[in-house]
Design a protein around this motif. Structure first.
Motif, PDB file in Angstrom:
ATOM      1  N   VAL A 108       0.835  -1.207   0.000  1.00 36.71           N
ATOM      2  CA  VAL A 108       0.000   0.000   0.000  1.00 36.71           C
ATOM      3  C   VAL A 108       0.863   1.248   0.000  1.00 36.71           C
ATOM      4  O   VAL A 108       0.622   2.205  -0.745  1.00 36.71           O
ATOM      5  N   LEU A 109       1.917   1.246   0.835  1.00 39.64           N
ATOM      6  CA  LEU A 109       2.799   2.404   0.892  1.00 39.64           C
ATOM      7  C   LEU A 109       3.561   2.580  -0.418  1.00 39.64           C
ATOM      8  O   LEU A 109       3.777   3.706  -0.875  1.00 39.64           O
ATOM      9  N   SER A 110       3.964   1.468  -1.032  1.00 38.79           N
ATOM     10  CA  SER A 110       4.654   1.548  -2.325  1.00 38.79           C
ATOM     11  C   SER A 110       3.743   2.146  -3.379  1.00 38.79           C
ATOM     12  O   SER A 110       4.174   2.958  -4.210  1.00 38.79           O
ATOM     13  N   ALA A 111       2.471   1.741  -3.363  1.00 42.66           N
ATOM     14  CA  ALA A 111       1.509   2.287  -4.327  1.00 42.66           C
ATOM     15  C   ALA A 111       1.321   3.782  -4.117  1.00 42.66           C
ATOM     16  O   ALA A 111       1.204   4.553  -5.080  1.00 42.66           O
ATOM     17  N   LEU A 112       1.293   4.211  -2.853  1.00 44.92           N
ATOM     18  CA  LEU A 112       1.157   5.641  -2.564  1.00 44.92           C
ATOM     19  C   LEU A 112       2.346   6.432  -3.096  1.00 44.92           C
ATOM     20  O   LEU A 112       2.191   7.546  -3.606  1.00 44.92           O
ATOM     21  N   VAL A 113       3.538   5.854  -2.977  1.00 51.77           N
ATOM     22  CA  VAL A 113       4.733   6.525  -3.497  1.00 51.77           C
ATOM     23  C   VAL A 113       4.641   6.678  -5.000  1.00 51.77           C
ATOM     24  O   VAL A 113       4.925   7.743  -5.569  1.00 51.77           O
ATOM     25  N   ILE A 114       4.227   5.612  -5.702  1.00 49.42           N
ATOM     26  CA  ILE A 114       4.119   5.650  -7.168  1.00 49.42           C
ATOM     27  C   ILE A 114       3.077   6.680  -7.602  1.00 49.42           C
ATOM     28  O   ILE A 114       3.298   7.470  -8.534  1.00 49.42           O
ATOM     29  N   LEU A 115       1.912   6.678  -6.938  1.00 53.38           N
ATOM     30  CA  LEU A 115       0.870   7.641  -7.280  1.00 53.38           C
ATOM     31  C   LEU A 115       1.333   9.074  -7.037  1.00 53.38           C
ATOM     32  O   LEU A 115       0.992   9.982  -7.797  1.00 53.38           O
ATOM     33  N   SER A 116       2.127   9.258  -5.979  1.00 54.19           N
ATOM     34  CA  SER A 116       2.647  10.595  -5.690  1.00 54.19           C
ATOM     35  C   SER A 116       3.572  11.069  -6.809  1.00 54.19           C
ATOM     36  O   SER A 116       3.529  12.228  -7.221  1.00 54.19           O
ATOM     37  N   VAL A 117       4.416  10.158  -7.295  1.00 59.39           N
ATOM     38  CA  VAL A 117       5.330  10.514  -8.394  1.00 59.39           C
ATOM     39  C   VAL A 117       4.545  10.895  -9.645  1.00 59.39           C
ATOM     40  O   VAL A 117       4.836  11.891 -10.313  1.00 59.39           O
ATOM     41  N   ILE A 118       3.514  10.085  -9.979  1.00 59.08           N
ATOM     42  CA  ILE A 118       2.704  10.373 -11.162  1.00 59.08           C
ATOM     43  C   ILE A 118       2.012  11.725 -11.026  1.00 59.08           C
ATOM     44  O   ILE A 118       1.943  12.518 -11.976  1.00 59.08           O
ATOM     45  N   LEU A 119       1.495  12.004  -9.843  1.00 58.58           N
ATOM     46  CA  LEU A 119       0.813  13.278  -9.611  1.00 58.58           C
ATOM     47  C   LEU A 119       1.767  14.452  -9.751  1.00 58.58           C
ATOM     48  O   LEU A 119       1.431  15.474 -10.367  1.00 58.58           O
ATOM     49  N   ILE A 120       2.966  14.310  -9.202  1.00 61.04           N
ATOM     50  CA  ILE A 120       3.954  15.388  -9.291  1.00 61.04           C
ATOM     51  C   ILE A 120       4.350  15.650 -10.737  1.00 61.04           C
ATOM     52  O   ILE A 120       4.424  16.799 -11.194  1.00 61.04           O
ATOM     53  N   LEU A 121       4.594  14.573 -11.491  1.00 63.83           N
ATOM     54  CA  LEU A 121       4.969  14.733 -12.899  1.00 63.83           C
ATOM     55  C   LEU A 121       3.831  15.351 -13.703  1.00 63.83           C
ATOM     56  O   LEU A 121       4.053  16.170 -14.597  1.00 63.83           O
TER      57      LEU A 121
END
Length: 242
Positions: free
Chosen positions: A183-196
């Motif tokens: 779950v935490l890994s998914a949150l990190v990935i989603l955060s990166v996509i949102l930032i980009l």
């Protein structure tokens, strides 16, 4: 301008990723002893409220209480919140009025009470009169906590027996997990996509703003190329001959 915007977005992305990684991988919960007894965590410490037979409180001397809390320590209270925690939790263990031994002693050299670990009394909750009206010699003075009122009383270490024993020990730090949960890994990935995505949107707005029009980029019209006619070609040749 464009490169500086992307550079700022990249730095922001790296900073947030670093924060997320540290916050998800560096979390650790405290741990209480697993010695078969019931330990209750509060603050940074663990507490064991010693039961009597069939939950009936028994009376123990101070020496017996120390032996029961061997390898740990008797109760020490350093704040009003901790004192209230002992008072509020005790009815879950004992019935009736209970007096709990405190891990405190009277230092003749310093002429004051100290905790067994030599730390000073940063919090005091003496009953009226308290230690100022000692009825026993200082060398034979111990302290109990009255669960009914939360107040402290100085008593004889050799003559008094109390029916409450609370052992205390600091919590052990749990091992830090290096691998985060899915779950935490998914949150990190989603955060990166949102930032980009936000960075790309900001860059797009900058491009439209720099082109001179906020709505549509400006274009310069160029008519299509046409080959010269035969008459135009003859005129050009005539001019060149003349």
């Amino acid at each position: 301008m464009e490169s500086s915007g992307w550079h700022l977005a990249s730095l922001l992305c790296v900073a947030i990723l670093t924060f997320l990684c540290h916050s998800t991988q560096g979390q650790a919960n405290g741990d209480c002893p697993a010695d078969g007894r019931t330990w209750v965590a509060f603050g940074n410490n663990c507490y064991c409220f010693v039961h009597g037979e069939e939950d009936i409180p028994k009376r123990y001397t101070i020496e017996k209480a120390k032996d029961m809390c061997k390898d740990f320590g008797l109760l020490t209270v350093h704040s009003a919140e901790e004192n209230k925690f002992i008072v509020d939790y005790s009815p879950n263990v004992w019935k009736g009025s209970v007096n709990v031994w405190l891990g405190m002693y009277y230092s003749i050299d310093d002429n004051q009470f100290k905790w067994k670990d030599e730390s000073p009394l940063t919090f005091k909750n003496w009953e009226e009169g308290g230690m100022e009206d000692l009825e026993v010699p200082p060398v034979d003075t111990c302290v109990t906590l009255h669960v009914a009122s939360g107040m402290w009383e100085s008593v004889s270490c050799t003559e008094q027996q109390e029916n409450g024993v609370v052992c205390e020990t600091p919590q052990k730090a749990a091992p830090v997990k290096k691998n985060g949960s899915p779950v935490l890994s998914a949150l990190v990935i989603l955060s990166v996509i949102l930032i980009l995505g936000i960075s790309a949107f900001v860059w797009f707005l900058q491009q439209r703003s720099n082109s001179g029009s906020f709505l549509l980029p400006s274009f310069e019209y160029h008519p299509p190329f046409k080959a010269p006619s035969a008459d135009q070609t003859c005129l050009v040749e005539a001019e060149e001959i003349s």
